[in-house]
Scaffold this active site. Structure first.
Site, short mmCIF file in Angstrom:
data_model
loop_
_atom_site.label_atom_id
_atom_site.label_comp_id
_atom_site.label_asym_id
_atom_site.label_seq_id
_atom_site.Cartn_x
_atom_site.Cartn_y
_atom_site.Cartn_z
N GLY A 120 0.79 -1.22 0.00
CA GLY A 120 0.00 0.00 0.00
C GLY A 120 0.82 1.27 0.00
O GLY A 120 1.98 1.27 -0.39
N SER A 121 0.18 2.36 0.47
CA SER A 121 0.76 3.70 0.38
C SER A 121 1.95 3.87 1.31
O SER A 121 2.00 3.33 2.42
CB SER A 121 -0.30 4.73 0.75
OG SER A 121 0.30 5.97 1.01
N THR A 122 2.91 4.70 0.88
CA THR A 122 4.08 5.01 1.70
C THR A 122 3.70 5.82 2.94
O THR A 122 4.49 5.92 3.88
CB THR A 122 5.13 5.82 0.91
OG1 THR A 122 4.51 6.99 0.40
CG2 THR A 122 5.70 5.02 -0.23
#
Lengths: 147, 398
Positions: A71-73
């Protein structure tokens, strides 16, 4: 007559220490990847990703075992926020870690170890007592105890 | 990993708690990715600025590091914030969000970061040279810097780019090395690309098809800055691509040995498929242009399209750019022309990182595949992609 003692087996694994801190706790194991951003509530430590096998479980103080992050950083900041809110896991063990989890664990000072030489999601079961030495990359697992 | 004496010193915390933490992060990431050593950088571009994205945790971390005396050692610029720093009320942003966003900007300022708040640092004074090692986050700027400028950066996250700025180092692996920059597939473009929008569709189609790797584009006769920046954004949005080569256009293309590489043909139909994939049902009520941030030339083009026309009642035209381009466009009268026709020009932020749902509109039309890729999940709005001219015309009278 004395009550028979519980059988306890102890296994030790040597892996790669990425975030060099120490921690211990009860294992919480999943074979699914974890996205901290959107997947874990930073204020409560509850897994909120719908359809995830840990949905509704509390990761607070647990040794969280999963294959790798996804997923997102922004997930790195969620891990940091969990630490600040008192709901961080005691340690994280990955099969093969990646940048989001590594960054979050360094920022939040949560021990992180990967590459144990065995699949950690097989070798460790939910409920096992696990201690993680992120400096030496050593993971100690006590099986058979109930808390 | 091999560290120099100076790097060991930073790691030990002797140069401050924040530098120590930054170096811990750089070293750990180097170990994760198998780097043998670190490399000095000349430039950093730091993402993770929008309060809506990084939240209270990010704010707390940045203020903590700023208070610990952290200072950047190289030229460092900032990605877009979650609002126009001056006209945030017009975007529907609330007081609390505003207050926290300003604290984030101040924390970066205290650390010596230039608060450019743009995804196009290369148009706003952060322009590394060919061969420079840099640490950039903002995936579109990463692709542009590697491909068009010939500078070298991996796809950094916000914290790792900040850590690199504070230590002046980044781990040496991936796109910093010649091996990591080699073309991995030839992309034969079988369609004529007539506008930046079509370059965006190409990037989106190739990112979806390849996922990762380094595409080598053939069959593109010319490409301007506006084409290359929107292509870069789309390649990074649909895939994990960090670099491309373009025959006759980008500086490292001529050094590539493409013999024996897989050949991917992209036709006009493939571009149409990308457009369909990114378009949801519903009637667009808000046209958004500026992902990546509009150049002065694009602002001039929007002003030209609007000549003698007006934005229809109940519709919106929001244009996104850097403060640097905004000031220049204002001097030339483009901003006034766009706003006189009923549009708005916002700086410091964009449709992807601001709370766009606060606009009150429900369906965005844009020329950028990256914007159409992210906006439905960041704001819950519908999205469609068209050329700049037809996206703008969609919300005009007549």
């Amino acid at each position: 007559m004395s009550v028979p003692e519980k059988v306890v087996s102890v296994a030790t694994f040597s892996g790669r220490g990425i975030a060099r801190f120490r921690g211990e706790g009860e294992a919480l194991v999943t074979r699914q990847g974890i996205s901290f951003f959107g997947g874990v509530d930073p204020k409560s430590g509850l897994v909120k990703e719908k359809g995830h096998e840990l949905f509704g479980k509390d990761i607070t103080g647990k040794v969280l075992v999963f294959p790798r992050g996804k997923g997102s950083t922004v997930g790195s900041y969620v891990i940091y926020q969990l630490k600040k809110s008192g709901h961080a896991p005691a340690a994280i063990i990955n099969s093969e870690t990646e940048a989001i989890i590594a960054t979050g664990c360094i920022l939040a000072e949560i021990p992180l170890v990967d590459r144990l030489g065995v699949d950690p999601t097989e070798a460790i079961a939910t409920g096992d007592r696990v201690s993680v030495d992120g400096e030496a990359g050593i993971v100690r697992v006590e099986k058979g105890q109930r808390y | 990993m091999l560290l120099t004496g100076e790097e060991e010193r930073m790691l030990s915390g002797a140069e401050g708690r924040a530098v120590g933490k930054g170096m811990q992060l750089i070293v750990a990431l180097g170990e994760v990715f198998g780097a043998e050593r670190l490399v000095r950088i000349t430039s950093a571009q730091i993402a993770g600025v929008s309060y809506g994205n990084i939240g209270d945790a990010g704010l707390e971390l940045l203020e903590d590091w700023a208070s610990a005396g952290a200072r950047v050692r190289v030229k460092a610029t900032l990605n877009p914030a979650g609002m126009d720093l001056e006209r945030w009320r017009e975007m529907g942003v609330g007081e609390e969000y505003y207050g926290k966003q300003i604290r984030i900007i101040k924390a970066f300022e205290r650390m010596g970061v230039e608060t450019t708040c743009t995804c196009t640092p290369y148009l706003a004074g952060n322009l590394p040279s060919f061969g420079d090692h840099i640490a950039w986050s903002e995936s579109s700027a990463v692709v542009y810097a590697n491909s068009v400028l010939g500078a070298r950066t991996n796809r950094e996250g916000g914290p790792s780019a900040l850590a690199a700025a504070l230590t002046g180092r980044t781990p040496l692996y991936g796109l910093h090395l010649d091996e990591g920059r080699r073309a991995t597939a030839i992309v034969e473009v079988g369609a004529e690309l007539r506008s930046p929008h079509e370059f965006s569709l190409l990037g989106y189609a190739v990112g979806m098809r390849m996922g990762a790797g380094v595409p080598f584009f053939e069959g593109i006769k010319r490409a301007e800055v506006e084409d290359l920046k929107i292509l870069s954004a789309a390649l990074a949005a649909s895939g994990g691509i960090g670099m491309f080569h373009m025959k006759g256009v980008t500086p490292e293309a001529r050094f590539q040995d493409t013999a024996g590489l897989e050949r991917i043909l992209v036709s006009a139909q493939d571009l149409e498929k990308a457009r369909e994939r990114l378009s949801s049902h519903g009637e667009p009520d808000l046209a958004c242009i500026g992902c990546p941030h509009c150049s002065v030339k694009e602002l001039a083009e929007i002003a030209r399209i609007l000549e003698g026309r007006r934005v229809r009642a109940g519709k919106g035209l929001w244009v996104w750019t850097s403060r640097a381009a905004y000031d220049e466009a204002k001097r030339r009268g483009y901003v006034q022309a766009i706003e006189a026709a009923g549009g708005k020009v916002f700086a410091d932020t964009c449709m992807v990182v601001c709370p766009l749902e606060a606009s009150g509109f429900s369906h965005m039309v844009t020329n950028s595949c990256k914007a159409a890729h992210y906006v439905p999940s960041t704001s819950g709005m519908g999205a469609s992609v068209r050329s700049l001219e037809s996206a703008v015309s969609e919300v005009l009278e007549g």
